[in-house]
Design a protein around this motif. Structure first.
Motif, PDB file in Angstrom:
ATOM      1  N   ILE A   1      12.050   3.182 -10.880  1.00 18.56           N
ATOM      2  CA  ILE A   1      12.426   3.252  -9.469  1.00 18.56           C
ATOM      3  C   ILE A   1      12.149   1.927  -8.774  1.00 18.56           C
ATOM      4  O   ILE A   1      12.957   1.444  -7.970  1.00 18.56           O
ATOM      5  N   LEU A   2      11.015   1.317  -9.076  1.00 16.98           N
ATOM      6  CA  LEU A   2      10.672   0.034  -8.458  1.00 16.98           C
ATOM      7  C   LEU A   2      11.710  -1.032  -8.809  1.00 16.98           C
ATOM      8  O   LEU A   2      12.123  -1.818  -7.939  1.00 16.98           O
TER       9      LEU A   2
ATOM     10  N   MET B   1       4.830  -5.984 -10.930  1.00 19.36           N
ATOM     11  CA  MET B   1       4.001  -6.810 -11.802  1.00 19.36           C
ATOM     12  C   MET B   1       2.759  -6.043 -12.240  1.00 19.36           C
ATOM     13  O   MET B   1       2.427  -6.004 -13.433  1.00 19.36           O
ATOM     14  N   GLN B   2       2.089  -5.411 -11.298  1.00 17.27           N
ATOM     15  CA  GLN B   2       0.874  -4.674 -11.634  1.00 17.27           C
ATOM     16  C   GLN B   2       1.185  -3.478 -12.535  1.00 17.27           C
ATOM     17  O   GLN B   2       0.455  -3.208 -13.497  1.00 17.27           O
TER      18      GLN B   2
ATOM     19  N   GLY C   1       0.811  -1.219   0.000  1.00 17.77           N
ATOM     20  CA  GLY C   1       0.000   0.000   0.000  1.00 17.77           C
ATOM     21  C   GLY C   1       0.837   1.260   0.000  1.00 17.77           C
ATOM     22  O   GLY C   1       0.517   2.236  -0.697  1.00 17.77           O
ATOM     23  N   PHE C   2       1.924   1.248   0.760  1.00 19.03           N
ATOM     24  CA  PHE C   2       2.803   2.418   0.830  1.00 19.03           C
ATOM     25  C   PHE C   2       3.462   2.694  -0.513  1.00 19.03           C
ATOM     26  O   PHE C   2       3.527   3.844  -0.979  1.00 19.03           O
ATOM     27  N   ILE C   3       3.949   1.638  -1.152  1.00 17.40           N
ATOM     28  CA  ILE C   3       4.618   1.791  -2.453  1.00 17.40           C
ATOM     29  C   ILE C   3       3.638   2.301  -3.502  1.00 17.40           C
ATOM     30  O   ILE C   3       3.969   3.181  -4.306  1.00 17.40           O
TER      31      ILE C   3
ATOM     32  N   GLY D   1       3.628   4.944  -6.886  1.00 20.25           N
ATOM     33  CA  GLY D   1       2.688   4.708  -7.975  1.00 20.25           C
ATOM     34  C   GLY D   1       3.168   3.606  -8.896  1.00 20.25           C
ATOM     35  O   GLY D   1       3.507   2.503  -8.456  1.00 20.25           O
ATOM     36  N   ASP D   2       3.222   3.909 -10.177  1.00 20.43           N
ATOM     37  CA  ASP D   2       3.626   2.925 -11.185  1.00 20.43           C
ATOM     38  C   ASP D   2       4.970   3.281 -11.821  1.00 20.43           C
ATOM     39  O   ASP D   2       5.200   3.018 -13.000  1.00 20.43           O
TER      40      ASP D   2
END
Length: 414
Positions: free
Chosen positions: A107-108, A396-397, A95-97, A102-103
């Motif tokens: 960065i992810l 993934m999302q 939830g925090f990420i 966001g997307d």
């Protein structure tokens, strides 16, 4: 240059925090709990005040809240608080990420691979003797004289093995998706992959080894393999199988761990240990003792300490059931078990729905199945594992959404 400085500073902080976890408890809380619980409380505040929740998130929250209905909330409230806090890292970081990053795929990805690298680099420091944990390593002399369970700076061997496993899978995915492009990057991450595999072996935890096998099997979709790739993977499986058989025949350390042979009171001789170091006894005892509860206990259990006492009276060992499903039933009742099953079912549905077109779907799927293995033979996800899994879910999302968006734009242009 700025990136390298930041990388080093963050790594030093990562090592320092995990090194201090070896210090004595303060006020009944371990050092790990003292720095993790405030973070979880902050994340809980952030997540509770923002956006809609997916079904697997809601199930996790209900699963944690339900434990406060256990009678042990009166006799040992600290055990309830600790249990509830251990169930939340995955959904809280997810939830925090989603709220803060966001997307942002770049960065992810950077955070994901960096965390996997940090785990491997930390292990490299302890493997080479440059850093030693404060508490030392847990003894494994029941199997081999002068043998220890290797855990680097990550405390419990099972926690460490799960961290090494998920680092292996993340780095493998980096190579599969060609995220390591330069020769220097390939060499660096290839070396760390070797460190992770060695660390997983040295951890001497069969659950970690099984997690890796299950994950690798579920990583690839056989239906989508070409004949050329299928042959390569079949050859790789054959080589690995021959290697495992050879290791079993020639390496006493590996053989006695698989067979369950013990120096004192061998539980098995020369064959694979199917009892799981007494786990079946703990599982049966947990279910039996739960069935003897009163009506309220059947629904909401009787707490952590009571289950440990039951196992002590039955087996002489004061341990938990080594199975998250049995522990949920025995400690917190049938409602807890139902909520746990709903959590995993909803998490799997989320992966199937939001990962269909994502390049990270194989990683997410394989980590999910490995997590089920860990839950079945051990307990809940440990902190670093949950953080990395949350990032994988977000990636993934995000990548799935980008693919679907690109397809929609193409249709619109047509």
């Amino acid at each position: 240059m700025r990136f390298y400085i930041l990388y080093i500073v963050c790594f030093v902080a990562f090592v320092g925090v995990h090194y201090m976890e070896g210090l004595p408890p303060v006020g009944g809380f371990s050092m790990a709990q003292l720095w993790k619980i405030p973070i979880l409380m902050y994340l809980l505040f952030i997540c509770m005040t923002s956006r809609r929740k997916y079904a697997f998130e809601k199930s996790a929250y209900y699963y944690s809240i339900e434990s406060f209905l256990c009678p042990a909330i009166i006799t040992n409230p600290l055990s309830i608080i600790i249990f509830a806090s251990k169930q939340l890292p995955l959904v809280l970081f997810f939830g925090f990420i989603k709220k803060k990053l966001g997307d942002d795929i770049n960065i992810l990805e950077r955070i994901l691979f960096t965390l996997a690298q940090f785990i491997c680099l930390t292990s490299l420091l302890t493997l080479t003797g440059m850093v030693e944990p404060i508490r030392g390593f847990m003894s494994a002399e029941a199997f081999i004289e002068d043998m220890n369970y290797y855990s680097s700076l990550f405390g419990a061997p099972h926690a460490a093995s799960s961290y090494f496993f998920i680092s292996v899978m993340v780095l493998i995915t980096g190579f599969v998706l060609k995220r390591f492009r330069s020769l220097k990057s390939k060499f660096f991450n290839g070396t760390l992959l070797g460190v992770a595999l060695l660390s997983l072996f040295e951890a001497y935890v069969r659950t970690g080894w099984l997690m890796l096998i299950v994950a690798l099997i579920s990583y690839f979709d056989i239906r989508q393999l070409s004949y050329k790739k299928g042959f390569k993977y079949l050859l790789a499986i054959l080589i690995c199988s021959v290697g495992i058989i050879y290791l079993y025949q020639t390496n006493d350390t590996f053989r006695v761990r698989i067979s369950g042979e013990r120096i004192y009171g061998s539980s098995s001789t020369g064959t694979v240990d199917t009892d799981g170091s007494g786990r079946r006894t703990f599982w049966a005892n947990g279910v039996e003792q739960w069935s003897k509860n009163d009506i309220y206990g059947l629904f909401f259990g009787k707490g952590y300490d009571a289950v440990l006492d039951d196992n002590y009276h039955t087996s002489g060992l004061r341990v938990f059931s080594h199975n998250q499903f049995v522990d949920s039933l025995a400690q917190y009742g049938i409602i807890s078990l139902i909520l746990l099953l709903l959590f995993y079912m909803n998490l799997y549905k989320f992966i199937k729905v939001h990962g269909r077109y994502s390049p990270y779907y194989p990683l997410c799927r394989s980590v999910f199945f490995a997590t089920i293995v860990f839950s079945f033979f051990q307990n809940e996800m440990y902190f670093n594992y949950a953080v990395i899994f949350a990032i994988i879910l977000c990636l993934m999302q995000a990548t799935n959404k980008r693919f679907c968006s690109n397809i929609s734009n193409k249709h619109y242009l047509i």
